[in-house]
Design a protein around this motif. Sequence first.
Motif, PDB file in Angstrom:
ATOM      1  N   UNK A  27     -11.575   7.074   1.976  1.00 54.62           N
ATOM      2  CA  UNK A  27     -12.193   8.335   2.390  1.00 54.62           C
ATOM      3  C   UNK A  27     -11.205   9.471   2.197  1.00 54.62           C
ATOM      4  N   UNK A  28     -11.716  10.586   1.721  1.00 52.75           N
ATOM      5  CA  UNK A  28     -10.906  11.763   1.479  1.00 52.75           C
ATOM      6  C   UNK A  28     -10.833  12.571   2.769  1.00 52.75           C
ATOM      7  N   UNK A  29      -9.634  12.830   3.268  1.00 53.48           N
ATOM      8  CA  UNK A  29      -9.468  13.618   4.489  1.00 53.48           C
ATOM      9  C   UNK A  29      -9.737  15.076   4.178  1.00 53.48           C
ATOM     10  N   UNK A  30     -10.593  15.678   4.953  1.00 52.64           N
ATOM     11  CA  UNK A  30     -10.977  17.076   4.759  1.00 52.64           C
ATOM     12  C   UNK A  30     -10.642  17.875   6.005  1.00 52.64           C
ATOM     13  N   UNK A  44     -14.447  11.985  -6.145  1.00 48.77           N
ATOM     14  CA  UNK A  44     -13.018  12.168  -5.887  1.00 48.77           C
ATOM     15  C   UNK A  44     -12.338  10.806  -5.919  1.00 48.77           C
ATOM     16  N   UNK A  45     -11.264  10.722  -6.669  1.00 48.84           N
ATOM     17  CA  UNK A  45     -10.461   9.505  -6.738  1.00 48.84           C
ATOM     18  C   UNK A  45      -9.182   9.764  -5.971  1.00 48.84           C
ATOM     19  N   UNK A  46      -8.730   8.750  -5.239  1.00 52.19           N
ATOM     20  CA  UNK A  46      -7.590   8.944  -4.362  1.00 52.19           C
ATOM     21  C   UNK A  46      -6.387   8.115  -4.771  1.00 52.19           C
ATOM     22  N   UNK A 108      -6.394  14.039  -3.886  1.00 50.09           N
ATOM     23  CA  UNK A 108      -7.404  13.441  -4.749  1.00 50.09           C
ATOM     24  C   UNK A 108      -7.533  14.191  -6.066  1.00 50.09           C
ATOM     25  N   UNK A 109      -8.186  13.557  -7.004  1.00 47.56           N
ATOM     26  CA  UNK A 109      -8.449  14.203  -8.286  1.00 47.56           C
ATOM     27  C   UNK A 109      -9.840  13.822  -8.748  1.00 47.56           C
ATOM     28  N   UNK A 110     -10.390  14.682  -9.597  1.00 45.73           N
ATOM     29  CA  UNK A 110     -11.735  14.482 -10.115  1.00 45.73           C
ATOM     30  C   UNK A 110     -11.715  14.780 -11.611  1.00 45.73           C
ATOM     31  N   UNK A 111     -12.227  13.842 -12.406  1.00 49.27           N
ATOM     32  CA  UNK A 111     -12.348  14.055 -13.841  1.00 49.27           C
ATOM     33  C   UNK A 111     -13.729  14.645 -14.107  1.00 49.27           C
ATOM     34  N   UNK A 112     -13.732  15.873 -14.602  1.00 51.81           N
ATOM     35  CA  UNK A 112     -15.008  16.518 -14.913  1.00 51.81           C
ATOM     36  C   UNK A 112     -15.162  16.614 -16.429  1.00 51.81           C
ATOM     37  N   UNK A 113     -16.234  17.224 -16.858  1.00 49.48           N
ATOM     38  CA  UNK A 113     -16.535  17.302 -18.291  1.00 49.48           C
ATOM     39  C   UNK A 113     -15.440  18.020 -19.079  1.00 49.48           C
ATOM     40  N   UNK A 114     -14.948  19.157 -18.573  1.00 47.28           N
ATOM     41  CA  UNK A 114     -13.995  19.972 -19.324  1.00 47.28           C
ATOM     42  C   UNK A 114     -12.610  20.063 -18.711  1.00 47.28           C
ATOM     43  N   UNK A 115     -12.436  19.537 -17.492  1.00 50.27           N
ATOM     44  CA  UNK A 115     -11.137  19.677 -16.844  1.00 50.27           C
ATOM     45  C   UNK A 115     -10.900  18.582 -15.818  1.00 50.27           C
TER      46      UNK A 115
END
Length: 193
Positions: A27-30, A44-46, A108-115
Amino acid sequence: MTNSPGIPDSNPESTGTDAPGAETFQTLAEPRSANRLELTGGVWHQISPKYVRVQLISNGSFLVLVIAATLVLTLLMHQWWAWIPGGILTVILVWILAILPRQARSIGYQLRQDDLVFRRGILWQRFVAVPYGRMQLIDITHGPLDRGFGIAQLKFVTAAAATGVVIPGLEQSMAETLRDHLVEVAESRRTGL
């Protein structure tokens, strides 16, 4: 965007795991504030919980050194002023050790279409989007403790120094796979510029 084996996709229906058998936070802490920064959509990948262990060992060792130096200065050398900086450093280090697990869960990081979007922080949130075509260097770094626990950090460098991103605590195999994937995608995006 096509995905390499073991690379998370930017599809919202993705499960959110980095690779089969990869150990990451679930779980991503917010921040609890309604005014927090949010990025909806995507997965989101942690990072690995091993990152917390490495940081606890590293900061804990420094805390032991600070306490030992303070005790030597005050008790053996009769330098009573050493209690002030020693006490301040001890309080700061204990605070860092206390918030470290929650702080690590906020990365965390997120791979999107352009970035690639990177986020970290609870009190001071930071979101950075690094366009694939602007990545100039992707570097993997790991120190002795990192190697012992099988983790590494992945660093992205762009022409703008302010957008440099370091993702700490990735499993070694995931860092290598992600690096190769990002180099491939960055090369294809640069040819289209």
